[in-house]
Design a protein around this motif. Structure first.
Motif, PDB file in Angstrom:
ATOM      1  N   ILE A  60      -2.794  -3.600   3.674  1.00  0.00           N
ATOM      2  CA  ILE A  60      -3.423  -3.569   4.997  1.00  0.00           C
ATOM      3  C   ILE A  60      -3.245  -2.203   5.652  1.00  0.00           C
ATOM      4  CG2 ILE A  60      -3.271  -4.500   7.361  1.00  0.00           C
ATOM      5  CD1 ILE A  60      -2.594  -7.247   6.008  1.00  0.00           C
ATOM      6  N   VAL A  61      -2.030  -1.693   5.635  1.00  0.00           N
ATOM      7  CA  VAL A  61      -1.764  -0.405   6.285  1.00  0.00           C
ATOM      8  C   VAL A  61      -2.488   0.733   5.559  1.00  0.00           C
ATOM      9  CG1 VAL A  61       0.037   1.259   6.911  1.00  0.00           C
ATOM     10  CG2 VAL A  61       0.403  -1.189   7.284  1.00  0.00           C
ATOM     11  N   ALA A  62      -2.472   0.727   4.237  1.00  0.00           N
ATOM     12  CA  ALA A  62      -3.172   1.779   3.481  1.00  0.00           C
ATOM     13  C   ALA A  62      -4.673   1.727   3.726  1.00  0.00           C
ATOM     14  CB  ALA A  62      -2.861   1.655   1.988  1.00  0.00           C
ATOM     15  N   PHE A  63      -5.223   0.522   3.843  1.00  0.00           N
ATOM     16  CA  PHE A  63      -6.657   0.394   4.131  1.00  0.00           C
ATOM     17  C   PHE A  63      -6.969   0.946   5.519  1.00  0.00           C
ATOM     18  CE2 PHE A  63     -10.324  -1.924   5.818  1.00  0.00           C
ATOM     19  CZ  PHE A  63     -11.277  -1.537   4.883  1.00  0.00           C
ATOM     20  N   LEU A  64      -6.164   0.557   6.511  1.00  0.00           N
ATOM     21  CA  LEU A  64      -6.376   1.070   7.867  1.00  0.00           C
ATOM     22  C   LEU A  64      -6.243   2.588   7.905  1.00  0.00           C
ATOM     23  CD1 LEU A  64      -4.477  -1.632   9.956  1.00  0.00           C
ATOM     24  CD2 LEU A  64      -6.962  -1.300   9.785  1.00  0.00           C
ATOM     25  N   GLU A  65      -5.273   3.109   7.185  1.00  0.00           N
ATOM     26  CA  GLU A  65      -5.098   4.556   7.101  1.00  0.00           C
ATOM     27  C   GLU A  65      -6.336   5.200   6.478  1.00  0.00           C
ATOM     28  OE1 GLU A  65      -2.031   7.836   5.117  1.00  0.00           O
ATOM     29  OE2 GLU A  65      -1.600   5.699   4.911  1.00  0.00           O
ATOM     30  N   MET A  66      -6.854   4.605   5.399  1.00  0.00           N
ATOM     31  CA  MET A  66      -8.008   5.167   4.701  1.00  0.00           C
ATOM     32  C   MET A  66      -9.235   5.243   5.608  1.00  0.00           C
ATOM     33  SD  MET A  66      -9.961   3.823   1.260  1.00  0.00           S
ATOM     34  CE  MET A  66     -10.645   2.364   2.043  1.00  0.00           C
ATOM     35  N   SER A  72      -7.955  11.583   2.199  1.00  0.00           N
ATOM     36  CA  SER A  72      -7.903  11.448   0.749  1.00  0.00           C
ATOM     37  C   SER A  72      -8.681  10.240   0.223  1.00  0.00           C
ATOM     38  CB  SER A  72      -6.453  11.387   0.282  1.00  0.00           C
ATOM     39  OG  SER A  72      -5.774  10.334   0.911  1.00  0.00           O
ATOM     40  N   GLY A  73      -9.331   9.483   1.093  1.00  0.00           N
ATOM     41  CA  GLY A  73     -10.218   8.403   0.682  1.00  0.00           C
ATOM     42  C   GLY A  73      -9.566   7.348  -0.190  1.00  0.00           C
ATOM     43  N   ILE A  74     -10.346   6.855  -1.139  1.00  0.00           N
ATOM     44  CA  ILE A  74      -9.899   5.755  -1.991  1.00  0.00           C
ATOM     45  C   ILE A  74      -8.718   6.164  -2.870  1.00  0.00           C
ATOM     46  CG2 ILE A  74     -11.548   6.178  -3.865  1.00  0.00           C
ATOM     47  CD1 ILE A  74     -10.553   2.707  -2.558  1.00  0.00           C
ATOM     48  N   ILE A  75      -8.678   7.433  -3.285  1.00  0.00           N
ATOM     49  CA  ILE A  75      -7.551   7.886  -4.110  1.00  0.00           C
ATOM     50  C   ILE A  75      -6.265   7.823  -3.299  1.00  0.00           C
ATOM     51  CG2 ILE A  75      -6.524   9.870  -5.301  1.00  0.00           C
ATOM     52  CD1 ILE A  75      -9.353  10.555  -6.278  1.00  0.00           C
ATOM     53  N   GLY A  76      -6.319   8.240  -2.059  1.00  0.00           N
ATOM     54  CA  GLY A  76      -5.149   8.146  -1.185  1.00  0.00           C
ATOM     55  C   GLY A  76      -4.734   6.702  -0.964  1.00  0.00           C
ATOM     56  N   PHE A  77      -5.722   5.825  -0.796  1.00  0.00           N
ATOM     57  CA  PHE A  77      -5.437   4.395  -0.626  1.00  0.00           C
ATOM     58  C   PHE A  77      -4.682   3.857  -1.845  1.00  0.00           C
ATOM     59  CE2 PHE A  77      -6.811   0.085  -1.771  1.00  0.00           C
ATOM     60  CZ  PHE A  77      -6.342  -0.645  -0.678  1.00  0.00           C
ATOM     61  N   VAL A  78      -5.208   4.137  -3.029  1.00  0.00           N
ATOM     62  CA  VAL A  78      -4.588   3.659  -4.272  1.00  0.00           C
ATOM     63  C   VAL A  78      -3.174   4.224  -4.413  1.00  0.00           C
ATOM     64  CG1 VAL A  78      -4.715   3.775  -6.806  1.00  0.00           C
ATOM     65  CG2 VAL A  78      -6.762   3.246  -5.463  1.00  0.00           C
ATOM     66  N   ILE A  82       0.317   2.026  -4.483  1.00  0.00           N
ATOM     67  CA  ILE A  82       1.179   2.113  -5.662  1.00  0.00           C
ATOM     68  C   ILE A  82       2.569   2.617  -5.280  1.00  0.00           C
ATOM     69  CG2 ILE A  82       1.551   3.338  -7.848  1.00  0.00           C
ATOM     70  CD1 ILE A  82      -1.518   3.203  -8.244  1.00  0.00           C
ATOM     71  N   ALA A  83       2.639   3.690  -4.494  1.00  0.00           N
ATOM     72  CA  ALA A  83       3.940   4.267  -4.118  1.00  0.00           C
ATOM     73  C   ALA A  83       4.759   3.279  -3.292  1.00  0.00           C
ATOM     74  CB  ALA A  83       3.737   5.568  -3.340  1.00  0.00           C
ATOM     75  N   ILE A 125      -2.140  11.192 -13.408  1.00  0.00           N
ATOM     76  CA  ILE A 125      -3.465  10.613 -13.635  1.00  0.00           C
ATOM     77  C   ILE A 125      -4.451  10.957 -12.521  1.00  0.00           C
ATOM     78  CG2 ILE A 125      -4.746   8.417 -13.772  1.00  0.00           C
ATOM     79  CD1 ILE A 125      -2.220   7.256 -15.184  1.00  0.00           C
ATOM     80  N   LEU A 126      -4.056  10.762 -11.247  1.00  0.00           N
ATOM     81  CA  LEU A 126      -5.018  10.851 -10.144  1.00  0.00           C
ATOM     82  C   LEU A 126      -5.043  12.177  -9.387  1.00  0.00           C
ATOM     83  CD1 LEU A 126      -4.895   7.282  -8.548  1.00  0.00           C
ATOM     84  CD2 LEU A 126      -6.641   8.271 -10.034  1.00  0.00           C
ATOM     85  N   THR A 127      -3.949  12.906  -9.354  1.00  0.00           N
ATOM     86  CA  THR A 127      -3.936  14.148  -8.581  1.00  0.00           C
ATOM     87  C   THR A 127      -4.953  15.167  -9.098  1.00  0.00           C
ATOM     88  OG1 THR A 127      -1.670  13.770  -7.882  1.00  0.00           O
ATOM     89  CG2 THR A 127      -2.481  16.021  -7.695  1.00  0.00           C
ATOM     90  N   PRO A 128      -5.183  15.299 -10.406  1.00  0.00           N
ATOM     91  CA  PRO A 128      -6.237  16.224 -10.852  1.00  0.00           C
ATOM     92  C   PRO A 128      -7.621  15.846 -10.294  1.00  0.00           C
ATOM     93  CG  PRO A 128      -4.840  15.646 -12.699  1.00  0.00           C
ATOM     94  CD  PRO A 128      -4.448  14.750 -11.550  1.00  0.00           C
ATOM     95  N   VAL A 129      -7.882  14.560 -10.177  1.00  0.00           N
ATOM     96  CA  VAL A 129      -9.163  14.103  -9.630  1.00  0.00           C
ATOM     97  C   VAL A 129      -9.239  14.452  -8.144  1.00  0.00           C
ATOM     98  CG1 VAL A 129     -10.600  12.081  -9.173  1.00  0.00           C
ATOM     99  CG2 VAL A 129      -9.313  12.234 -11.314  1.00  0.00           C
ATOM    100  N   TYR A 130      -8.162  14.161  -7.412  1.00  0.00           N
ATOM    101  CA  TYR A 130      -8.124  14.408  -5.975  1.00  0.00           C
ATOM    102  C   TYR A 130      -8.193  15.899  -5.646  1.00  0.00           C
ATOM    103  CZ  TYR A 130      -6.154  14.978  -1.313  1.00  0.00           C
ATOM    104  OH  TYR A 130      -5.939  15.353  -0.014  1.00  0.00           O
TER     105      TYR A 130
END
Length: 186
Positions: A60-66, A72-78, A82-83, A125-130
């Protein structure tokens, strides 16, 4: 159940406010990595109600932040889910089994270790994409930046939780939002 929903909503709001108001750059070489204390509140929710609630509050919090303040959009949300899950779920699981200070410390240490290891993988995995960077550039950041950042984050979260959990639970009990557990050490 109504109390649990109300308390969960309150924890979501507190975690969001903590995320929105507090940003600390722990590693000067990586200004894109900032510490905020939302995981402290999310882990406390996990200590109160179990690991499923830690994940629920995290999502919920990550979605609201996104949808409000994140760049950082969806990558930041994911990455946030995860973290936070890697930190809060092991801590809540171990604390749920035996509600003592020792279990809390063990859980927080396990959560910190899990977060460090899991975020090495997911950053690779994701930081190169971001960042639009080469994977080799991200791999070069793992030891000097990513690992220390997540280790510091886990230690700060753990210290804050250890300091504020008891007063928060006491306050929530006085308001009737959390019930006293019979025959359990706190």
């Amino acid at each position: 159940m109504t109390r649990k929903i109300a308390t969960t909503g309150m924890l979501c709001a507190l975690a969001y406010v903590a995320m929105a108001l507090i940003h600390i750059k722990l590693i000067p070489a990586a200004p894109f990595l900032t510490y905020d204390p939302k995981d402290v509140i999310i882990a406390i929710g996990g200590f109160l109600f179990g690991p499923v609630y830690a994940i629920l509050i995290s999502v919920i919090v990550a979605f609201l932040e996104m949808i409000t303040v994140s760049e950082s959009g969806i990558i930041g949300f994911v990455m946030q889910v995860i973290a936070t899950g890697a930190f809060a779920v092991p801590a809540a699981l171990l604390y749920k089994r035996n509600r003592t200070r020792k279990s809390a410390l063990t859980g927080l240490a396990a959560g910190t270790g899990c977060m460090v290891v899991i975020m090495v993988l997911w950053n690779y995995i994701l930081t190169p994409v971001y960042m639009g960077a080469a994977r080799s550039d991200v791999a070069a950041m793992l030891v000097p930046i990513i690992i220390p950042f997540n280790l510091l984050k886990g230690i700060l979260n753990s210290l804050l939780i250890f300091l504020i959990y008891k007063p928060i639970v006491t306050g929530l009990r006085k308001t009737g939002l959390v019930q006293e557990r019979k025959g359990v050490n706190k």
